[in-house]
Design a protein around this motif. Structure first.
Motif, PDB file in Angstrom:
ATOM      1  N   GLU A   1      -6.509 -53.490   8.992  1.00  0.00           N
ATOM      2  CA  GLU A   1      -5.762 -52.529  10.169  1.00  0.00           C
ATOM      3  C   GLU A   1      -5.492 -51.150   9.393  1.00  0.00           C
ATOM      4  N   THR A   2      -4.621 -51.122   8.424  1.00  0.00           N
ATOM      5  CA  THR A   2      -4.166 -49.966   8.063  1.00  0.00           C
ATOM      6  C   THR A   2      -5.174 -49.158   7.151  1.00  0.00           C
ATOM      7  N   SER A   3      -6.269 -49.785   6.559  1.00  0.00           N
ATOM      8  CA  SER A   3      -7.200 -49.164   6.036  1.00  0.00           C
ATOM      9  C   SER A   3      -8.310 -48.224   6.629  1.00  0.00           C
ATOM     10  N   ILE A   4      -8.173 -48.532   7.921  1.00  0.00           N
ATOM     11  CA  ILE A   4      -9.153 -47.769   8.894  1.00  0.00           C
ATOM     12  C   ILE A   4      -8.575 -46.163   8.984  1.00  0.00           C
ATOM     13  N   GLN A   5      -9.830 -45.266   8.577  1.00  0.00           N
ATOM     14  CA  GLN A   5      -9.486 -43.835   8.668  1.00  0.00           C
ATOM     15  C   GLN A   5     -10.396 -43.239   9.625  1.00  0.00           C
ATOM     16  N   SER A   6      -9.866 -42.419  10.408  1.00  0.00           N
ATOM     17  CA  SER A   6     -10.633 -41.887  11.458  1.00  0.00           C
ATOM     18  C   SER A   6     -11.587 -40.818  11.174  1.00  0.00           C
ATOM     19  N   ASP A   7     -11.112 -40.239   9.965  1.00  0.00           N
ATOM     20  CA  ASP A   7     -11.938 -39.080   9.416  1.00  0.00           C
ATOM     21  C   ASP A   7     -13.032 -39.774   8.796  1.00  0.00           C
ATOM     22  N   PHE A   8     -13.191 -40.989   8.659  1.00  0.00           N
ATOM     23  CA  PHE A   8     -14.255 -41.592   7.653  1.00  0.00           C
ATOM     24  C   PHE A   8     -15.337 -41.811   8.671  1.00  0.00           C
TER      25      PHE A   8
ATOM     26  N   TYR B   1      -7.368 -34.150  -2.485  1.00  0.00           N
ATOM     27  CA  TYR B   1      -7.228 -32.957  -1.801  1.00  0.00           C
ATOM     28  C   TYR B   1      -8.531 -32.435  -1.378  1.00  0.00           C
ATOM     29  N   LEU B   2      -9.394 -32.518  -2.419  1.00  0.00           N
ATOM     30  CA  LEU B   2     -10.844 -32.257  -2.262  1.00  0.00           C
ATOM     31  C   LEU B   2     -11.955 -33.484  -1.877  1.00  0.00           C
ATOM     32  N   TRP B   3     -11.967 -33.714  -0.504  1.00  0.00           N
ATOM     33  CA  TRP B   3     -12.457 -34.708  -0.161  1.00  0.00           C
ATOM     34  C   TRP B   3     -13.684 -34.699   0.799  1.00  0.00           C
ATOM     35  N   ALA B   4     -14.938 -35.351   0.572  1.00  0.00           N
ATOM     36  CA  ALA B   4     -16.131 -35.031   1.236  1.00  0.00           C
ATOM     37  C   ALA B   4     -16.122 -35.635   2.820  1.00  0.00           C
ATOM     38  N   HIS B   5     -15.270 -36.595   3.162  1.00  0.00           N
ATOM     39  CA  HIS B   5     -15.111 -37.001   4.488  1.00  0.00           C
ATOM     40  C   HIS B   5     -13.915 -36.667   5.124  1.00  0.00           C
ATOM     41  N   GLY B   6     -13.091 -35.911   4.873  1.00  0.00           N
ATOM     42  CA  GLY B   6     -12.255 -35.359   5.653  1.00  0.00           C
ATOM     43  C   GLY B   6     -11.273 -34.464   5.011  1.00  0.00           C
ATOM     44  N   ASP B   7     -10.384 -33.599   5.950  1.00  0.00           N
ATOM     45  CA  ASP B   7      -9.609 -32.631   5.342  1.00  0.00           C
ATOM     46  C   ASP B   7      -8.099 -32.935   5.487  1.00  0.00           C
ATOM     47  N   GLY B   8      -7.678 -34.122   5.563  1.00  0.00           N
ATOM     48  CA  GLY B   8      -6.364 -34.336   5.915  1.00  0.00           C
ATOM     49  C   GLY B   8      -5.510 -34.146   4.639  1.00  0.00           C
ATOM     50  N   PRO B   9      -5.976 -34.742   3.375  1.00  0.00           N
ATOM     51  CA  PRO B   9      -5.054 -34.207   2.185  1.00  0.00           C
ATOM     52  C   PRO B   9      -5.110 -32.667   1.930  1.00  0.00           C
TER      53      PRO B   9
ATOM     54  N   GLY C   1      -2.760 -43.137  -0.029  1.00  0.00           N
ATOM     55  CA  GLY C   1      -2.960 -44.309   1.049  1.00  0.00           C
ATOM     56  C   GLY C   1      -4.016 -43.890   1.974  1.00  0.00           C
ATOM     57  N   ASN C   2      -3.842 -43.927   3.489  1.00  0.00           N
ATOM     58  CA  ASN C   2      -4.826 -43.544   4.280  1.00  0.00           C
ATOM     59  C   ASN C   2      -4.841 -42.008   4.317  1.00  0.00           C
ATOM     60  N   HIS C   3      -6.208 -41.466   4.359  1.00  0.00           N
ATOM     61  CA  HIS C   3      -6.505 -40.100   4.277  1.00  0.00           C
ATOM     62  C   HIS C   3      -6.241 -39.413   5.669  1.00  0.00           C
ATOM     63  N   ASP C   4      -6.150 -39.945   6.747  1.00  0.00           N
ATOM     64  CA  ASP C   4      -6.084 -39.141   7.834  1.00  0.00           C
ATOM     65  C   ASP C   4      -4.768 -38.470   7.787  1.00  0.00           C
ATOM     66  N   LEU C   5      -4.972 -37.323   8.612  1.00  0.00           N
ATOM     67  CA  LEU C   5      -4.066 -36.253   8.585  1.00  0.00           C
ATOM     68  C   LEU C   5      -2.624 -36.611   8.726  1.00  0.00           C
ATOM     69  N   ARG C   6      -2.711 -37.396   9.909  1.00  0.00           N
ATOM     70  CA  ARG C   6      -1.219 -37.795  10.465  1.00  0.00           C
ATOM     71  C   ARG C   6      -0.284 -38.766   9.474  1.00  0.00           C
ATOM     72  N   HIS C   7      -1.315 -39.437   8.597  1.00  0.00           N
ATOM     73  CA  HIS C   7      -0.679 -40.432   7.574  1.00  0.00           C
ATOM     74  C   HIS C   7      -0.308 -39.767   6.280  1.00  0.00           C
ATOM     75  N   VAL C   8      -1.245 -38.756   5.963  1.00  0.00           N
ATOM     76  CA  VAL C   8      -0.902 -37.930   4.707  1.00  0.00           C
ATOM     77  C   VAL C   8       0.211 -37.039   5.032  1.00  0.00           C
ATOM     78  N   LYS C   9       0.390 -36.501   6.043  1.00  0.00           N
ATOM     79  CA  LYS C   9       1.546 -35.682   6.702  1.00  0.00           C
ATOM     80  C   LYS C   9       2.719 -36.505   6.717  1.00  0.00           C
ATOM     81  N   GLN C  10       2.670 -37.862   7.256  1.00  0.00           N
ATOM     82  CA  GLN C  10       4.068 -38.675   7.115  1.00  0.00           C
ATOM     83  C   GLN C  10       4.430 -39.016   5.886  1.00  0.00           C
ATOM     84  N   ASP C  11       3.367 -39.438   5.182  1.00  0.00           N
ATOM     85  CA  ASP C  11       3.772 -39.839   3.417  1.00  0.00           C
ATOM     86  C   ASP C  11       4.451 -38.691   2.765  1.00  0.00           C
ATOM     87  N   CYS C  12       4.000 -37.599   2.945  1.00  0.00           N
ATOM     88  CA  CYS C  12       4.718 -36.392   2.393  1.00  0.00           C
ATOM     89  C   CYS C  12       6.104 -35.997   2.998  1.00  0.00           C
TER      90      CYS C  12
END
Length: 365
Positions: free
Chosen positions: A212-219, A322-330, A293-304
């Motif tokens: 459940e927690t591994s699912i990343q919507s940007d992927f 930070y440079l990721w081909a599948h999304g820009d959350g980090p 962890g999860n690279h979706d924006l909301r998760h990275v933002k919360q982690d930080c």
């Protein structure tokens, strides 16, 4: 010999033989197993096991030639050094039209460590640049040890990223070392080695290791589903523990929970207890944190937002992908930190797709 490749693995009673079998089956190669000692597990793995005399026995020559002829053997794989050396001479002496695969296991090990030394030596100047503290940089042997151990663990951290991680510990303050998202423990092992080498503090891994927690919507969904279906999360947790146990030294533990719950535990407790690593004490002040962890924006933002509130002066943040081909959350979170906290940042650089940021004044050691 004409026809498809057919390989005799002899002696087949080694882990290397089983690794060869796995790779050969993926290639569609015919593989036969032989040994001078019977072993039921080896027979089961290969489907059959032919018994041959020891190589120096009088009956070896005829028995070996028989198995070559009966099975159309074109190649031999010998994962034991003494047998490899014998067969090298035997094949030449008998003028056999077969190929002895690879090199001697001893020569292979020597070459492996020679390449390890060359790679580590090539990385050493970069590590020292990242350290910005030549008197406190690690020795070449330390660097070799880190790359050797980490190289045996599955993970996506590149050598460049690991080199930068090695370097920054030279200027890290005293305090806890935190990792959000550890998978099988490749980078966690590096953090643990470094924290012990520099006496930085205890290391804590936080990773729920769940579907459940591994699912990343940007992927991309099709890639996400295909990758996730390959994991057995209980085995994944066990592999993580197995990889960390030899180097834990009473200063490593983990929380199998989501980042938010893990932070609440860390904030309100001074210890973490697990069946495998026992009880480990933490200070509540973070010297180095690796957020992966999860690279979706909301998760990275919360982690930080959560974990960076516990940083010591002079602490390091490693923000993965930070440079990721599948999304820009980090990337978006990292840029936000660089913009809003620029007055609080001593150093920042990008390496191996990760953003490295040192907050506050340089730590004094």
């Amino acid at each position: 010999m004409n026809g498809p490749m057919a390989t005799l693995v002899f002696p087949a009673l080694t882990q290397a033989a089983l690794h060869y079998l796995d790779a050969a089956q993926n290639r569609g190669e015919r593989v036969y197993a032989a040994s001078s000692v019977y072993d039921a597990r080896t027979e089961a793995a290969f489907g059959a096991l032919t018994l041959l005399p020891y190589v120096y026995d009088a009956g070896f020559r005829d028995a070996f030639l028989d198995i070559l002829r009966e099975n159309g053997i074109t190649h031999v794989y010998a994962p034991v050094a003494s047998v490899h050396a014998f067969l090298e001479s035997f094949i030449a002496r008998e003028h056999l039209p077969i190929t002895l695969l690879g090199t001697s296991p001893i020569r292979a090990q020597v070459e492996l460590y020679r390449r390890l030394r060359q790679t580590s030596a090539a990385m050493q100047p970069f590590i020292e640049d990242c350290a910005a503290a030549p008197d406190n940089a690690l020795s070449l042997v330390d660097i070799e040890a880190i790359f050797r151990y980490a190289g045996g663990i599955y993970g996506e951290s590149s050598d460049d990223k690991l080199a930068a991680m090695i370097g920054i510990f030279a200027t890290a303050p005293k305090g806890d070392v935190i990792e959000i998202g550890s998978l099988m423990g490749k980078s966690a092992c590096v953090l643990q080695y470094l924290s012990r080498r520099y006496e930085t503090g205890s290391v804590l891994s936080v990773d729920p290791l769940s579907h459940e927690t591994s699912i990343q919507s940007d992927f991309p969904a099709e890639v996400q589903n295909a990758m996730d279906a390959q994991w057995d999360y209980d085995i994944l947790r066990e592999a993580f523990v197995v990889n960390l146990l030899p180097i834990a030294g009473g200063r490593f533990n983990y929380l199998r929970m989501e980042s938010e719950r893990g932070f609440e535990h860390y904030r309100t407790h001074h210890t973490v207890t697990s069946a495998e690593f026992g009880e480990v004490a933490y200070t509540g002040n973070i010297a180095v944190i690796h957020i992966d962890g999860n690279h979706d924006l909301r998760h990275v933002k919360q982690d930080c937002e959560l974990w960076l509130s516990r940083l010591c002066p002079g602490a390091w943040l490693i923000l993965d992908d930070y440079l990721w081909a599948h999304g820009d959350g980090p990337y978006r979170v990292g840029n936000g930190l660089l913009e809003t906290r620029h007055n609080d940042i001593d150093r920042a650089f990008v390496c191996g797709k990760a953003l490295f940021v040192k907050f506050g004044p340089p730590a004094q050691r």
